[in-house]
Scaffold this motif. Structure first.
Motif, PDB file in Angstrom:
ATOM      1  N   GLY A  64      -6.617  -3.883   1.650  1.00  0.00           N
ATOM      2  CA  GLY A  64      -6.311  -3.600   2.982  1.00  0.00           C
ATOM      3  C   GLY A  64      -5.404  -4.102   4.084  1.00  0.00           C
ATOM      4  N   LYS A  65      -5.828  -5.245   4.379  1.00  0.00           N
ATOM      5  CA  LYS A  65      -5.039  -4.764   5.683  1.00  0.00           C
ATOM      6  C   LYS A  65      -3.771  -6.575   5.238  1.00  0.00           C
ATOM      7  N   GLY A  66      -3.490  -6.863   3.947  1.00  0.00           N
ATOM      8  CA  GLY A  66      -2.465  -7.848   4.007  1.00  0.00           C
ATOM      9  C   GLY A  66      -2.576  -8.492   3.863  1.00  0.00           C
ATOM     10  N   SER A 108       5.362 -18.903   7.129  1.00  0.00           N
ATOM     11  CA  SER A 108       4.645 -17.721   7.233  1.00  0.00           C
ATOM     12  C   SER A 108       5.133 -16.988   5.968  1.00  0.00           C
ATOM     13  N   VAL A 109       4.261 -15.876   5.410  1.00  0.00           N
ATOM     14  CA  VAL A 109       4.791 -14.741   5.505  1.00  0.00           C
ATOM     15  C   VAL A 109       3.889 -13.448   4.976  1.00  0.00           C
ATOM     16  N   GLU A 110       3.802 -13.118   6.116  1.00  0.00           N
ATOM     17  CA  GLU A 110       3.066 -12.296   6.520  1.00  0.00           C
ATOM     18  C   GLU A 110       2.969 -10.941   5.669  1.00  0.00           C
ATOM     19  N   ASP A 111       2.480  -9.534   5.597  1.00  0.00           N
ATOM     20  CA  ASP A 111       2.706  -9.104   5.430  1.00  0.00           C
ATOM     21  C   ASP A 111       1.752  -7.955   5.233  1.00  0.00           C
ATOM     22  N   ASN A 112       2.189  -6.632   4.838  1.00  0.00           N
ATOM     23  CA  ASN A 112       0.939  -5.182   5.232  1.00  0.00           C
ATOM     24  C   ASN A 112       0.079  -4.868   4.489  1.00  0.00           C
ATOM     25  N   GLY A 113       0.374  -5.223   3.126  1.00  0.00           N
ATOM     26  CA  GLY A 113       0.277  -4.870   1.882  1.00  0.00           C
ATOM     27  C   GLY A 113      -1.499  -5.144   1.070  1.00  0.00           C
ATOM     28  N   ARG A 171       0.734  -1.024   0.072  1.00  0.00           N
ATOM     29  CA  ARG A 171      -0.035   0.160  -0.075  1.00  0.00           C
ATOM     30  C   ARG A 171       0.900   0.841  -0.032  1.00  0.00           C
ATOM     31  N   ASP A 172       0.451   1.911   0.364  1.00  0.00           N
ATOM     32  CA  ASP A 172       1.029   3.969   0.373  1.00  0.00           C
ATOM     33  C   ASP A 172       2.041   3.445   1.022  1.00  0.00           C
ATOM     34  N   GLU A 173       2.410   3.122   2.502  1.00  0.00           N
ATOM     35  CA  GLU A 173       3.043   2.860   3.361  1.00  0.00           C
ATOM     36  C   GLU A 173       4.662   2.304   3.814  1.00  0.00           C
ATOM     37  N   PRO A 174       5.078   1.776   3.474  1.00  0.00           N
ATOM     38  CA  PRO A 174       6.418   1.194   3.227  1.00  0.00           C
ATOM     39  C   PRO A 174       5.872   0.169   3.969  1.00  0.00           C
ATOM     40  N   PRO A 175       6.330  -1.394   3.045  1.00  0.00           N
ATOM     41  CA  PRO A 175       5.908  -2.574   3.394  1.00  0.00           C
ATOM     42  C   PRO A 175       6.955  -3.386   4.336  1.00  0.00           C
TER      43      PRO A 175
END
Length: 123
Positions: free
Chosen positions: A103-105, A47-52, A27-31
């Motif tokens: 919107g939450k990853g 697991s691979v979790e992101d805030n994307g 998203r607009d914020e850093p990954p």
């Protein structure tokens, strides 16, 4: 990270794909990305979790099909990465799945069975 039995190049490709997607679909914020592993029911569950940008649950199966891109040409790529990752994980006796909210990853998981020798050594 644990030692697993498998093709090093292929397992590396799974991680590269999941980490690359976590970076690409931000998203607009850093990954922010977190990689984890735990032993569960005779397998190593990675697991691979992101805030994307996240993925709507109705598309969970579709994203693993070849050339299925949810975002058109908004992001670079061919649409084959997750399909290849699924084939590799299955070839190693595991499964791949995800949890996500738009919107939450996303959090992608895949499991690889614990090697027979390793399972015997742990007892």
């Amino acid at each position: 990270m644990p030692r697993i039995t498998g093709d090093e190049v292929q397992i590396t490709q799974v991680f590269q794909n999941l980490l690359g997607n976590a970076i690409k679909f931000h998203r607009d914020e850093p990954p922010q990305i977190e990689v984890g592993v735990e032993r569960r029911n005779g397998s190593w569950v990675f697991s691979v979790e992101d805030n994307g940008i996240g993925i709507d649950p109705q598309y969970y199966e579709r994203i693993f099909a070849v050339f299925q891109r949810l975002n058109g040409n908004d992001y670079p790529g061919t649409g084959i990465g997750l399909s290849i990752a699924r084939k590799i994980v299955r070839r190693h006796g595991g499964q791949i799945w995800l949890e996500s909210k738009p919107g939450k990853g996303s959090k992608f998981y895949f499991d690889i069975p614990v090697a027979l020798k390793e399972a015997a050594d742990v007892r």
